[in-house]
Write an enzyme that holds these catalytic residues in place. Structure first.
Site, mmCIF file in Angstrom:
data_model
loop_
_atom_site.group_PDB
_atom_site.id
_atom_site.type_symbol
_atom_site.label_atom_id
_atom_site.label_comp_id
_atom_site.label_asym_id
_atom_site.label_seq_id
_atom_site.Cartn_x
_atom_site.Cartn_y
_atom_site.Cartn_z
ATOM 1 N N LYS A 27 -7.098 -8.840 5.294
ATOM 2 C CA LYS A 27 -6.098 -9.896 5.097
ATOM 3 C C LYS A 27 -6.204 -10.958 6.197
ATOM 4 C CE LYS A 27 -1.550 -8.705 5.377
ATOM 5 N NZ LYS A 27 -0.790 -9.477 6.387
ATOM 6 N N SER A 28 -6.297 -10.526 7.438
ATOM 7 C CA SER A 28 -6.357 -11.494 8.553
ATOM 8 C C SER A 28 -7.586 -12.399 8.413
ATOM 9 C CB SER A 28 -6.437 -10.745 9.888
ATOM 10 O OG SER A 28 -5.266 -10.015 10.102
ATOM 11 N N ASP A 321 -0.350 -2.743 13.067
ATOM 12 C CA ASP A 321 0.071 -2.681 11.660
ATOM 13 C C ASP A 321 -0.056 -1.279 11.069
ATOM 14 O OD1 ASP A 321 0.624 -5.359 11.791
ATOM 15 O OD2 ASP A 321 -1.322 -5.968 11.003
ATOM 16 N N ARG A 352 10.135 -1.982 11.426
ATOM 17 C CA ARG A 352 9.328 -0.816 11.036
ATOM 18 C C ARG A 352 9.677 0.450 11.814
ATOM 19 N NH1 ARG A 352 3.607 -4.114 9.889
ATOM 20 N NH2 ARG A 352 4.250 -4.765 7.796
ATOM 21 N N ARG A 393 3.687 -1.990 3.987
ATOM 22 C CA ARG A 393 3.090 -0.890 4.770
ATOM 23 C C ARG A 393 3.995 0.350 4.793
ATOM 24 N NH1 ARG A 393 -1.480 -3.237 5.939
ATOM 25 N NH2 ARG A 393 -1.485 -5.397 6.628
#
Ligand code: SPQ
EC number: 2.5.1.19
Length: 441
Positions: A27-28, A321, A352, A393
């Protein structure tokens, strides 16, 4: 963008993961490939592009800025670069959905374009902190406004020019670093960014790949404004952050043996491998190679008897992440796992730390949140129903927990899995996770 319906994952307990799989593109790197390809001179061809909502939001933003982009079709994207000064004013606000990377990197890239622009996002993105990028951008001479709470929408006004900055990041964040380097492309003089700990360096690597000189001395990355980017081809590896769910799933489920192909193992992203190995995981890094300036490998993972650890603080930014998945590994490990130095987890798509602690507790796991981390006692996992709070996530981490649960796990609010991992249910099912999804009005 994500639908208003509640997408529920139903995951039956037990089983193991076997077979070979390739998770979607990083994704990055996908975000950055669109950004730099759009500003380059010439045609950039991308393969392995992540067709997820976040990277598509970046792609759509550049279309709205007047860039001709074909695809994605099977991960292939072709960009006709407009050069450093070729972007045009869009007809309305740029909607970046759920994507923090799009908003923070675009704030920098667009600050010196001489355009009047508004960047908006969904309710989660609109509650995440933006002053961390707008304060240093203002110090460079940008005119960027946030709400009174320091959140999106961001309004960017045209300015004559930006000035380079010498900036010490207050938090280890690749998004702040990248934002300022991208603004620095348009600034007079040198922009220098010093990070308190190493963070993902895809922006620096890709700028070099497009022929833009970036210096790295110790913890400081710097570049001079006023240069140009030359189009190039980009092959995007599979995302280690998506692979992480399978690294954990295969490690915790007895009898597992999987091969994850073509995974990006950039040293600034490999914390999840290091942490799992410290916990006793059996992960082999095979066929290591370089693909367009990024290290890539195939990862073989077999189940192992994990034990709790005190997670080294220097690994935290390198695995930032992957903690939702790592907390599930900790819940299945023998003994106690302690995480500290991870307060940044509280300002992601969800908090999170709190959301994982609540979900683990409702599955009978002893998990105690702390201001900057969590303490988890490994043991058994019961069945139950947990909320993902719209965080991709969290949803995928709890799906993997079912491999060791005593009953079925239901996960609410999973449509945001499409932001980073379209096809998760099908791919996870194909290697043995007993998962189905259902939409509820
Ligand atoms: O893009 P977004 O929403 O911020 O996505 C996340 C994720 O989990 O997918 C964070 F929630 O990844 C960030 C990551 O945490 C992606 C990123 C990047 O591409 O530069 C950097 C990290 O954020 P930060 O704030 O630590 O710089």
């Amino acid at each position: 963008m994500s639908s208003a319906k509640n997408l529920i994952f139903h995951v039956r307990p037990g089983g193991c993961l076997t077979g070979t799989l390739r998770v979607p593109g990083d994704k990055s790197i996908s975000h950055r490939s669109i950004m730099l390809g759009s500003l380059a001179e010439g045609t950039t061809q991308i393969t392995g592009f992540l067709e997820g909502e976040d990277s598509l939001a970046t792609l759509q933003a550049f279309r709205a800025l007047g860039v001709e982009i074909a695809g994605p079709v099977d991960g292939k994207v072709t960009i006709q670069g407009v050069g450093m000064h070729g972007l045009k004013a869009p007809s309305g606000p740029l909607d970046l959905g759920n994507s923090g990377t799009s908003m923070r990197l675009l704030a920098g890239l667009l600050a010196g374009q001489g355009l009047e622009l508004t960047l908006v996002g969904d309710s989660s993105l609109s509650s995440r902190p933006m002053r961390r990028v707008t304060d240093p951008l203002r110090a460079m001479g940008a005119r960027v406004e946030t709400t009174e709470q320091g959140t999106a929408p961001l309004v960017i006004h045209p300015v004559d020019h930006l000035n380079g900055i010498d900036y010490a990041l207050p938090v280890a964040s690749a998004q702040i670093k990248s934002c300022l380097l991208l603004a620095g492309l348009y600034a007079k003089g040198t922009t220098r960014v010093t990070e308190p700990a190493p963070t993902r360096d895809h922006t620096e690597r890709m700028l070099s790949g497009f022929g833009y000189p970036v210096q790295r001395v110790g913890a400081t990355a710097s570049l001079n404004g006023g240069g140009k980017l030359t189009a190039c081809d980009i092959d995007i590896p599979a995302d280690i952050s998506s692979a992480a769910f399978f690294l954990v799933g295969a490690s915790i489920a007895p009898g597992s043996d999987i091969l994850l192909e073509h995974v990006g193992i950039n040293p600034t992203r490999e914390g999840v491998i290091n942490i799992l190995r410290l916990m006793g995981a059996d992960i082999e890094v095979l066929n290591q190679r370089d693909v367009g300036g990024e290290p890539v490998a195939d990862l073989r993972v077999r189940s192992a008897d994990l034990h709790g650890i005190r997670i080294p603080v220097d690994q935290v930014p390198l695995a930032i992440d992957e903690f939702p998945a790592l907390f599930v590994a900790a819940a299945c490990a023998r003994g106690e796992t302690v995480l500290t130095g991870a307060e940044e987890l509280r300002v992601k798509e969800s908090d999170r730390i709190q959301v994982m602690a609540d979900g683990l507790a409702s599955l009978g796991v002893d998990a105690t949140p702390t201001p900057d981390g969590i303490v988890i006692q490994g043991g058994s996992i019961q069945g139950g129903r947990v909320g993902s709070h719209g965080d991709h996530r969290i949803a995928m981490a709890f799906a993997m927990a079912a491999l060791r649960a005593e009953g079925k796990i239901l996960i609410d609010d999973c449509s945001n899995v499409n932001t980073s991992f379209p096809g998760f249910v099908r791919l996870a099912g194909s290697v043995g996770l007993a998962i189905d999804s259902e939409e509820e009005n």
